[in-house]
Design an enzyme around this catalytic site. Sequence first.
Site, PDB file in Angstrom:
ATOM      1  N   ASN A 223       0.838  -1.190   0.000  1.00 43.81           N
ATOM      2  CA  ASN A 223       0.000   0.000   0.000  1.00 43.81           C
ATOM      3  C   ASN A 223       0.874   1.242   0.000  1.00 43.81           C
ATOM      4  O   ASN A 223       2.102   1.151  -0.072  1.00 43.81           O
ATOM      5  CB  ASN A 223      -0.960  -0.018   1.203  1.00 43.81           C
ATOM      6  CG  ASN A 223      -0.221  -0.150   2.517  1.00 43.81           C
ATOM      7  OD1 ASN A 223       0.572   0.708   2.897  1.00 43.81           O
ATOM      8  ND2 ASN A 223      -0.470  -1.250   3.235  1.00 43.81           N
ATOM      9  N   ASP A 293      -4.259  -6.456   4.588  1.00 46.00           N
ATOM     10  CA  ASP A 293      -5.331  -7.291   5.130  1.00 46.00           C
ATOM     11  C   ASP A 293      -5.233  -8.739   4.651  1.00 46.00           C
ATOM     12  O   ASP A 293      -5.668  -9.656   5.355  1.00 46.00           O
ATOM     13  CB  ASP A 293      -6.694  -6.723   4.732  1.00 46.00           C
ATOM     14  CG  ASP A 293      -6.967  -5.377   5.392  1.00 46.00           C
ATOM     15  OD1 ASP A 293      -6.561  -5.213   6.556  1.00 46.00           O
ATOM     16  OD2 ASP A 293      -7.561  -4.502   4.746  1.00 46.00           O
ATOM     17  N   LYS A 303       9.430 -16.509 -10.704  1.00 50.14           N
ATOM     18  CA  LYS A 303       8.662 -15.417 -11.280  1.00 50.14           C
ATOM     19  C   LYS A 303       7.550 -15.960 -12.168  1.00 50.14           C
ATOM     20  O   LYS A 303       7.768 -16.813 -13.027  1.00 50.14           O
ATOM     21  CB  LYS A 303       9.580 -14.502 -12.089  1.00 50.14           C
ATOM     22  CG  LYS A 303       8.856 -13.337 -12.757  1.00 50.14           C
ATOM     23  CD  LYS A 303       9.804 -12.494 -13.581  1.00 50.14           C
ATOM     24  CE  LYS A 303       9.046 -11.387 -14.311  1.00 50.14           C
ATOM     25  NZ  LYS A 303       9.952 -10.577 -15.163  1.00 50.14           N
ATOM     26  N   ILE A 321      -2.979  -7.610  13.764  1.00 45.59           N
ATOM     27  CA  ILE A 321      -1.898  -7.486  14.739  1.00 45.59           C
ATOM     28  C   ILE A 321      -2.344  -6.778  16.012  1.00 45.59           C
ATOM     29  O   ILE A 321      -2.141  -7.273  17.130  1.00 45.59           O
ATOM     30  CB  ILE A 321      -0.689  -6.758  14.116  1.00 45.59           C
ATOM     31  CG1 ILE A 321      -0.096  -7.616  12.989  1.00 45.59           C
ATOM     32  CG2 ILE A 321       0.373  -6.465  15.186  1.00 45.59           C
ATOM     33  CD1 ILE A 321       1.042  -6.959  12.252  1.00 45.59           C
ATOM     34  N   VAL A 322      -2.982  -5.624  15.869  1.00 45.75           N
ATOM     35  CA  VAL A 322      -3.343  -4.856  17.059  1.00 45.75           C
ATOM     36  C   VAL A 322      -4.385  -5.591  17.897  1.00 45.75           C
ATOM     37  O   VAL A 322      -4.327  -5.594  19.137  1.00 45.75           O
ATOM     38  CB  VAL A 322      -3.814  -3.435  16.672  1.00 45.75           C
ATOM     39  CG1 VAL A 322      -5.133  -3.468  15.924  1.00 45.75           C
ATOM     40  CG2 VAL A 322      -3.910  -2.547  17.907  1.00 45.75           C
ATOM     41  N   PHE A 337      -4.695   2.868  15.075  1.00 42.94           N
ATOM     42  CA  PHE A 337      -4.844   3.936  14.083  1.00 42.94           C
ATOM     43  C   PHE A 337      -5.820   3.476  13.018  1.00 42.94           C
ATOM     44  O   PHE A 337      -5.860   2.283  12.663  1.00 42.94           O
ATOM     45  CB  PHE A 337      -3.499   4.291  13.449  1.00 42.94           C
ATOM     46  CG  PHE A 337      -2.686   5.249  14.273  1.00 42.94           C
ATOM     47  CD1 PHE A 337      -2.498   6.548  13.871  1.00 42.94           C
ATOM     48  CD2 PHE A 337      -2.134   4.835  15.482  1.00 42.94           C
ATOM     49  CE1 PHE A 337      -1.778   7.439  14.647  1.00 42.94           C
ATOM     50  CE2 PHE A 337      -1.407   5.711  16.263  1.00 42.94           C
ATOM     51  CZ  PHE A 337      -1.232   7.024  15.844  1.00 42.94           C
ATOM     52  N   LYS A 351     -13.831   0.320  15.463  1.00 45.63           N
ATOM     53  CA  LYS A 351     -12.584  -0.430  15.675  1.00 45.63           C
ATOM     54  C   LYS A 351     -12.135  -0.348  17.131  1.00 45.63           C
ATOM     55  O   LYS A 351     -11.596  -1.321  17.680  1.00 45.63           O
ATOM     56  CB  LYS A 351     -11.481   0.123  14.770  1.00 45.63           C
ATOM     57  CG  LYS A 351     -11.630  -0.229  13.292  1.00 45.63           C
ATOM     58  CD  LYS A 351     -10.444   0.308  12.501  1.00 45.63           C
ATOM     59  CE  LYS A 351     -10.561  -0.061  11.026  1.00 45.63           C
ATOM     60  NZ  LYS A 351      -9.425   0.469  10.242  1.00 45.63           N
ATOM     61  N   LYS A 355     -11.834  -4.079  18.629  1.00 41.24           N
ATOM     62  CA  LYS A 355     -10.482  -4.585  18.849  1.00 41.24           C
ATOM     63  C   LYS A 355     -10.017  -4.401  20.295  1.00 41.24           C
ATOM     64  O   LYS A 355      -8.880  -4.704  20.626  1.00 41.24           O
ATOM     65  CB  LYS A 355      -9.515  -3.898  17.886  1.00 41.24           C
ATOM     66  CG  LYS A 355      -9.857  -4.177  16.417  1.00 41.24           C
ATOM     67  CD  LYS A 355      -8.832  -3.588  15.467  1.00 41.24           C
ATOM     68  CE  LYS A 355      -9.226  -3.881  14.021  1.00 41.24           C
ATOM     69  NZ  LYS A 355      -8.205  -3.445  13.057  1.00 41.24           N
TER      70      LYS A 355
END
Length: 421
Positions: A223, A293, A303, A321-322, A337, A351, A355
Amino acid sequence: MSFDLSVFSNKNIILAVTGGIAAYKSAILVRRLKDYGFNVRVVMTHGAQAFITPLTFQALSGNPVHTELLNPEAEAGMGHIELARWADLVLVAPASCDTIAKFAAGLADDLLSTLYLATKAPVWIAPAMNQQMWAAKATQRNLNTLVEDGVHVIMPDAGSQACGDVGLGRMPEPEDLAEQVKNYFHQAQRALAEKFGLLAGKRVTITAGPTREAIDPVRYISNHSTGKMGFAIAAACYTAGAKVTLIAGPVSLDTPNGVKRINVSSALKMLDESLHQLEEGCDVFIATAAVADYRVAEVAEHKIKKAGDELNIALIKNPDIVATIAQQQKRPFMVGFAAETRNVEEYAAGKLVAKKLDMIACNDVSRADIGFASDQNAMTVFFADQYQMEKRDLEKASKQEIAQQLIEAIHDALNHEIDPV
């Protein structure tokens, strides 16, 4: 390592230049100290003026040069006593054999020797002289006296000298001296932060940047995250007195000074390192990373070659993860965040609850002025219900300023009385 040079902008350095060929290096030293953000005023002895002019130092420092003890103009403005009070550090470079002897004997017959006796600031000297003068018993006796009096003596370098001799007596390079001054003030500031900072004594782990999920040996999913916000927060945490570990995805940023950096690529590796930091001890976990994600179900060994107009790749969900860290038994204070493009506050509030976070900061990355690559940001901060703290709107500012405000929010929450869950 990167330093926040703004922390030196309120530090005052008196550079005293005495007679010797090394005085030319002092001109470069002024420039290097100014590059670090220090305020510099120059004092010159009569001997120094035989080698280099006061005008040179005035141009480089941006301040008038002080040369006389009894100067009507100087005494009407900043007299020698006020000059002594102004200094946070007095650096004598080069320090001649004669000046060292005056200091040791306690003489006060010129501006510099009077300044030496009048200041409460630390005094550093960088001796520069002929190698035999350096080795002379009288010089060494004088140096020992100064050390006993608390003066910091910077040892001279060895090498060829202007007189043709070879040995100890060369003044160290200006870059080395400026670096020593910078490190001295940084260490002093760090000691204060570790005792009085907003996060003094806290162990903070921060994730930052993107993750890369390999498709084959040359391609990946990722990203637009640059890691700038996370790195700014890491620097702010360290300045606030915390011991900081930064788990960074692939970004092109210098490691903030004093911060331990662990480089990772994938979400799984970032999770592994996060769990490891939890085992090592973590009081605050700040998850700024833009973690992918999904990852590729099966990474190609070689390749992938073009074959047809479509390529179908199976993806599987990456662990959150969080949320995973928040569920651990040794749970730190959790800061999440949310980088959204619409319904920003609504998604962030969801969230925070889903979470089981203590705090979440959200921003609208669809805005070009505060998006991933921007040097500025604007955020809204929410706290878990048990803290009974109202949301905070952080107006648009540099990411460094936003980071400082986030540290203040974390500090306030950590010190806020909460209701039992």
